[in-house]
Design a protein around this motif. Structure first.
Motif, PDB file in Angstrom:
ATOM      1  N   PHE A 131       0.823  -1.209   0.000  1.00 42.78           N
ATOM      2  CA  PHE A 131       0.000   0.000   0.000  1.00 42.78           C
ATOM      3  C   PHE A 131       0.862   1.267   0.000  1.00 42.78           C
ATOM      4  O   PHE A 131       0.462   2.297  -0.561  1.00 42.78           O
ATOM      5  N   THR A 132       2.030   1.193   0.634  1.00 46.98           N
ATOM      6  CA  THR A 132       2.929   2.346   0.599  1.00 46.98           C
ATOM      7  C   THR A 132       3.401   2.631  -0.831  1.00 46.98           C
ATOM      8  O   THR A 132       3.410   3.786  -1.284  1.00 46.98           O
ATOM      9  N   THR A 133       3.764   1.567  -1.549  1.00 43.40           N
ATOM     10  CA  THR A 133       4.176   1.736  -2.942  1.00 43.40           C
ATOM     11  C   THR A 133       3.037   2.288  -3.792  1.00 43.40           C
ATOM     12  O   THR A 133       3.233   3.202  -4.616  1.00 43.40           O
ATOM     13  N   ILE A 134       1.842   1.740  -3.596  1.00 44.25           N
ATOM     14  CA  ILE A 134       0.685   2.223  -4.347  1.00 44.25           C
ATOM     15  C   ILE A 134       0.417   3.691  -4.033  1.00 44.25           C
ATOM     16  O   ILE A 134       0.131   4.501  -4.927  1.00 44.25           O
ATOM     17  N   GLY A 135       0.514   4.063  -2.755  1.00 43.91           N
ATOM     18  CA  GLY A 135       0.292   5.454  -2.373  1.00 43.91           C
ATOM     19  C   GLY A 135       1.312   6.390  -2.998  1.00 43.91           C
ATOM     20  O   GLY A 135       0.966   7.494  -3.451  1.00 43.91           O
ATOM     21  N   ILE A 136       2.583   5.964  -3.037  1.00 38.51           N
ATOM     22  CA  ILE A 136       3.617   6.795  -3.648  1.00 38.51           C
ATOM     23  C   ILE A 136       3.334   6.993  -5.134  1.00 38.51           C
ATOM     24  O   ILE A 136       3.405   8.117  -5.659  1.00 38.51           O
ATOM     25  N   VAL A 137       2.992   5.900  -5.817  1.00 38.39           N
ATOM     26  CA  VAL A 137       2.738   5.989  -7.259  1.00 38.39           C
ATOM     27  C   VAL A 137       1.536   6.890  -7.536  1.00 38.39           C
ATOM     28  O   VAL A 137       1.559   7.736  -8.441  1.00 38.39           O
ATOM     29  N   ILE A 138       0.472   6.728  -6.752  1.00 35.32           N
ATOM     30  CA  ILE A 138      -0.737   7.530  -6.976  1.00 35.32           C
ATOM     31  C   ILE A 138      -0.451   9.014  -6.730  1.00 35.32           C
ATOM     32  O   ILE A 138      -0.841   9.882  -7.525  1.00 35.32           O
ATOM     33  N   SER A 139       0.223   9.324  -5.626  1.00 35.20           N
ATOM     34  CA  SER A 139       0.496  10.737  -5.311  1.00 35.20           C
ATOM     35  C   SER A 139       1.375  11.380  -6.370  1.00 35.20           C
ATOM     36  O   SER A 139       1.132  12.520  -6.787  1.00 35.20           O
ATOM     37  N   VAL A 140       2.407  10.656  -6.813  1.00 33.55           N
ATOM     38  CA  VAL A 140       3.282  11.211  -7.847  1.00 33.55           C
ATOM     39  C   VAL A 140       2.535  11.354  -9.164  1.00 33.55           C
ATOM     40  O   VAL A 140       2.686  12.358  -9.883  1.00 33.55           O
ATOM     41  N   THR A 141       1.690  10.375  -9.488  1.00 32.02           N
ATOM     42  CA  THR A 141       0.985  10.399 -10.770  1.00 32.02           C
ATOM     43  C   THR A 141       0.026  11.575 -10.854  1.00 32.02           C
ATOM     44  O   THR A 141      -0.023  12.296 -11.874  1.00 32.02           O
ATOM     45  N   PHE A 142      -0.748  11.802  -9.804  1.00 31.70           N
ATOM     46  CA  PHE A 142      -1.727  12.890  -9.847  1.00 31.70           C
ATOM     47  C   PHE A 142      -1.044  14.257  -9.964  1.00 31.70           C
ATOM     48  O   PHE A 142      -1.517  15.129 -10.706  1.00 31.70           O
ATOM     49  N   ALA A 144       1.936  14.714 -11.253  1.00 32.36           N
ATOM     50  CA  ALA A 144       2.565  14.751 -12.572  1.00 32.36           C
ATOM     51  C   ALA A 144       1.554  15.097 -13.658  1.00 32.36           C
ATOM     52  O   ALA A 144       1.895  15.771 -14.643  1.00 32.36           O
ATOM     53  N   ILE A 145       0.309  14.648 -13.497  1.00 35.68           N
ATOM     54  CA  ILE A 145      -0.733  14.987 -14.467  1.00 35.68           C
ATOM     55  C   ILE A 145      -0.940  16.498 -14.524  1.00 35.68           C
ATOM     56  O   ILE A 145      -1.132  17.081 -15.604  1.00 35.68           O
ATOM     57  N   LYS A 146      -0.882  17.156 -13.359  1.00 37.91           N
ATOM     58  CA  LYS A 146      -1.002  18.616 -13.333  1.00 37.91           C
ATOM     59  C   LYS A 146       0.138  19.264 -14.122  1.00 37.91           C
ATOM     60  O   LYS A 146      -0.060  20.251 -14.833  1.00 37.91           O
ATOM     61  N   PHE A 147       1.322  18.700 -14.003  1.00 40.30           N
ATOM     62  CA  PHE A 147       2.465  19.255 -14.729  1.00 40.30           C
ATOM     63  C   PHE A 147       2.308  19.045 -16.231  1.00 40.30           C
ATOM     64  O   PHE A 147       2.596  19.950 -17.033  1.00 40.30           O
ATOM     65  N   PHE A 148       1.845  17.855 -16.617  1.00 45.53           N
ATOM     66  CA  PHE A 148       1.705  17.572 -18.043  1.00 45.53           C
ATOM     67  C   PHE A 148       0.498  18.286 -18.653  1.00 45.53           C
ATOM     68  O   PHE A 148       0.367  18.309 -19.883  1.00 45.53           O
ATOM     69  N   ASP A 149      -0.368  18.836 -17.838  1.00 42.35           N
ATOM     70  CA  ASP A 149      -1.400  19.738 -18.368  1.00 42.35           C
ATOM     71  C   ASP A 149      -0.801  21.077 -18.801  1.00 42.35           C
ATOM     72  O   ASP A 149      -1.373  21.775 -19.648  1.00 42.35           O
ATOM     73  N   ILE A 150       0.335  21.433 -18.189  1.00 41.97           N
ATOM     74  CA  ILE A 150       1.013  22.686 -18.519  1.00 41.97           C
ATOM     75  C   ILE A 150       2.060  22.474 -19.605  1.00 41.97           C
ATOM     76  O   ILE A 150       2.179  23.259 -20.536  1.00 41.97           O
ATOM     77  N   GLU A 377       7.921  24.867 -12.287  1.00 42.99           N
ATOM     78  CA  GLU A 377       9.209  24.331 -11.844  1.00 42.99           C
ATOM     79  C   GLU A 377       9.030  23.322 -10.720  1.00 42.99           C
ATOM     80  O   GLU A 377       9.692  22.277 -10.694  1.00 42.99           O
ATOM     81  N   THR A 378       8.149  23.602  -9.768  1.00 43.44           N
ATOM     82  CA  THR A 378       7.912  22.664  -8.678  1.00 43.44           C
ATOM     83  C   THR A 378       7.210  21.408  -9.175  1.00 43.44           C
ATOM     84  O   THR A 378       7.573  20.287  -8.800  1.00 43.44           O
ATOM     85  N   LEU A 379       6.210  21.583 -10.015  1.00 46.38           N
ATOM     86  CA  LEU A 379       5.481  20.421 -10.534  1.00 46.38           C
ATOM     87  C   LEU A 379       6.358  19.558 -11.435  1.00 46.38           C
ATOM     88  O   LEU A 379       6.076  18.368 -11.619  1.00 46.38           O
ATOM     89  N   SER A 380       7.415  20.151 -11.997  1.00 47.75           N
ATOM     90  CA  SER A 380       8.297  19.349 -12.842  1.00 47.75           C
ATOM     91  C   SER A 380       8.970  18.224 -12.061  1.00 47.75           C
ATOM     92  O   SER A 380       9.347  17.201 -12.641  1.00 47.75           O
ATOM     93  N   LEU A 386       7.871  10.606 -11.907  1.00 46.59           N
ATOM     94  CA  LEU A 386       7.058   9.605 -12.596  1.00 46.59           C
ATOM     95  C   LEU A 386       7.864   8.890 -13.677  1.00 46.59           C
ATOM     96  O   LEU A 386       7.808   7.651 -13.791  1.00 46.59           O
ATOM     97  N   VAL A 387       8.611   9.636 -14.455  1.00 47.03           N
ATOM     98  CA  VAL A 387       9.434   9.008 -15.497  1.00 47.03           C
ATOM     99  C   VAL A 387      10.500   8.118 -14.863  1.00 47.03           C
ATOM    100  O   VAL A 387      10.806   7.029 -15.359  1.00 47.03           O
ATOM    101  N   LEU A 388      11.055   8.558 -13.744  1.00 47.96           N
ATOM    102  CA  LEU A 388      12.060   7.749 -13.060  1.00 47.96           C
ATOM    103  C   LEU A 388      11.456   6.454 -12.531  1.00 47.96           C
ATOM    104  O   LEU A 388      12.097   5.391 -12.566  1.00 47.96           O
ATOM    105  N   LEU A 389      10.211   6.513 -12.047  1.00 46.32           N
ATOM    106  CA  LEU A 389       9.521   5.296 -11.618  1.00 46.32           C
ATOM    107  C   LEU A 389       9.336   4.327 -12.780  1.00 46.32           C
ATOM    108  O   LEU A 389       9.523   3.109 -12.621  1.00 46.32           O
ATOM    109  N   VAL A 390       8.977   4.849 -13.939  1.00 43.94           N
ATOM    110  CA  VAL A 390       8.792   3.989 -15.112  1.00 43.94           C
ATOM    111  C   VAL A 390      10.115   3.342 -15.511  1.00 43.94           C
ATOM    112  O   VAL A 390      10.174   2.137 -15.806  1.00 43.94           O
ATOM    113  N   VAL A 391      11.192   4.120 -15.505  1.00 35.78           N
ATOM    114  CA  VAL A 391      12.502   3.573 -15.864  1.00 35.78           C
ATOM    115  C   VAL A 391      12.915   2.482 -14.873  1.00 35.78           C
ATOM    116  O   VAL A 391      13.411   1.411 -15.265  1.00 35.78           O
TER     117      VAL A 391
END
Length: 411
Positions: A131-142, A144-150, A377-380, A386-391
């Motif tokens: 659940f800790t891993t899932i929480g980290i992925v979810i928090s980073v993903t959401f 990151a989505i805000k950043f990729f909207d910009i 800059e902060t959202l980056s 997120l990209v580092l998690l995928v790698v």
């Protein structure tokens, strides 16, 4: 609404409430198994099992009431005073103690109840990391989505320019958040570190497991593992003060030009830092290879070196690959050495004598500035994370494929 339950109240609750009541519950429960009332009857479980059963009965209602009180307070519905929190918990614990001791009878299967609870606790503990891993992925993903909207995802992944300062002053943020220089620096420094750590760590593990005498191993292995206990900031000082000037002087002697904040220095020092990790894990894996494989190879006339190369190392390869993967993850996540020796400049180059930076360094830099949390800059930092998690996930999948292939071959 403020939190009324203080740390002092919690300590009072534990040290002066639950702990003494648990000790009393264990004593009364074990004493009851020797009571004259049940003389001649055989109890199902041992006295210790009944003692732990009484402790469970004592703590369960108190902890449940405490959990409900914390939820109510955190939700803002009720403010629980510290005295009420302590008094209520102790009252429920005393009630549970009385009920637990009263229910102890020869036919009570206390051991089964305690073991079932232990199994459930172990199951819950195993879920914590998931659940800790899932929480980290979810928090980073959401985030990151805000950043990729910009910023366009394609520009972020394929861009070759990283200059967040332009995004602060300008309205157009496209083209200044290219992550390729950061990942290039990460892979460059990681590759240098692995070129140092892999051969030295693996060869030292082979020496310790196959050639070293017990007296030499007893001294050398702890001395080697001392490197793992040195703080990374000390490695950073060593890289910046000693290794970087040395690299610059050697480059000048060879007719080359090197920056004082170059990528080679942190890579070399990081490789030294990772040596104990590879050496220790590989040593354990090589040592666990059955001696029957070694003896069979030696009986066929092979030299010890041939036995190690053709029998021991292939049999230990799954564990060695796991050690290498952990070392890569350690190198990719290192920050302090890179900050102190390589700097913060995002530079896309193949020359390790120039300054470079890594993904983790830029993530830290994005959070240590005075910009707003919702700024590009902060959202980056979340996009980079997120990209580092995928790698990292791709590296894990590749390693699992290699491990399973060779495990099936040599088992």
């Amino acid at each position: 609404m403020g939190i009324a339950v203080t740390t002092g109240s919690i300590l009072l609750y534990l040290l002066c409430g639950l702990v003494p009541l648990s000790i009393v519950a264990y004593f009364l429960a074990t004493k009851k198994t020797f009571s004259v009332k049940y003389e001649g009857e055989k109890f199902h479980s041992t006295p210790g099992s009944y003692g732990w059963y009484a402790i469970i009965c004592t703590l369960s209602p108190a902890l449940l009431a405490s959990f409900i009180a914390v939820l109510l307070q955190l939700s803002g519905l009720v403010e629980v005073p510290g005295t009420a929190f302590v008094a209520t918990g102790i009252l429920f614990a005393a009630l549970g103690l009385w009920l637990g001791v009263q229910t102890i009878k020869p036919r009570l299967k206390a051991r089964s109840i305690v073991e079932q609870l232990i199994v459930k606790m172990l199951f819950v503990a195993s879920l914590v990391s998931i659940f800790t891993t899932i929480g980290i992925v979810i928090s980073v993903t959401f985030e990151a989505i805000k950043f990729f909207d910009i910023v366009s995802l394609w520009d972020f992944v394929t861009g070759t320019t990283w200059n967040p300062d332009e995004a602060v002053t300008g309205s157009d943020v496209q083209g200044v958040f290219g992550s390729i220089p950061l990942f290039a620096g990460t892979f460059m420094i990681t590759a240098i570190a692995m070129l140092v750590a892999v051969p030295v760590g693996l060869f030292s593990a082979i020496c310790m497991a196959e050639y070293a005498t017990p007296s030499f191993r007893k001294v050398a292995k702890p001395a080697l593992e001392i490197l793992a206990g040195i703080p990374t900031v000390v490695y950073g000082f060593f890289a910046a003060i000693t290794v970087s000037p040395l690299v610059v002087n050697i480059a000048e002697y060879l007719g080359l030009q090197a920056d004082f904040t170059n990528a080679l220095s942190p890579g070399l020092v990081m490789g030294v830092m990772i040596i104990p990790l590879i050496s220790s894990l590989s040593d354990d894996v090589i040592t666990s290879v059955p001696n029957a494989l070694r003896e069979g190879s030696l009986a066929m006339g092979a030299y010890r070196s041939e036995t190690i190369k053709t029998v021991v190392l292939p049999a230990a390869l799954p564990g060695i690959v796991s050690a290498f993967l952990l070392a890569v993850s350690r190198a990719v996540g290192e920050t302090m050495i890179v900050v102190m020796a390589a700097g913060l400049r995002a530079n896309l180059t193949w020359n390790p004598l120039e300054g470079m930076t890594t993904v983790t360094v830029r993530i830290v830099d994005a959070f240590t500035g005075d910009q707003a949390f919702d700024s590009p800059e902060t959202l980056s930092a979340f996009g980079l994370g997120l990209v580092l998690l995928v790698v990292t996930l791709v590296l894990n999948v590749i390693s699992l494929v290699v491990i399973r292939r060779f495990r099936q071959q040599y088992e």
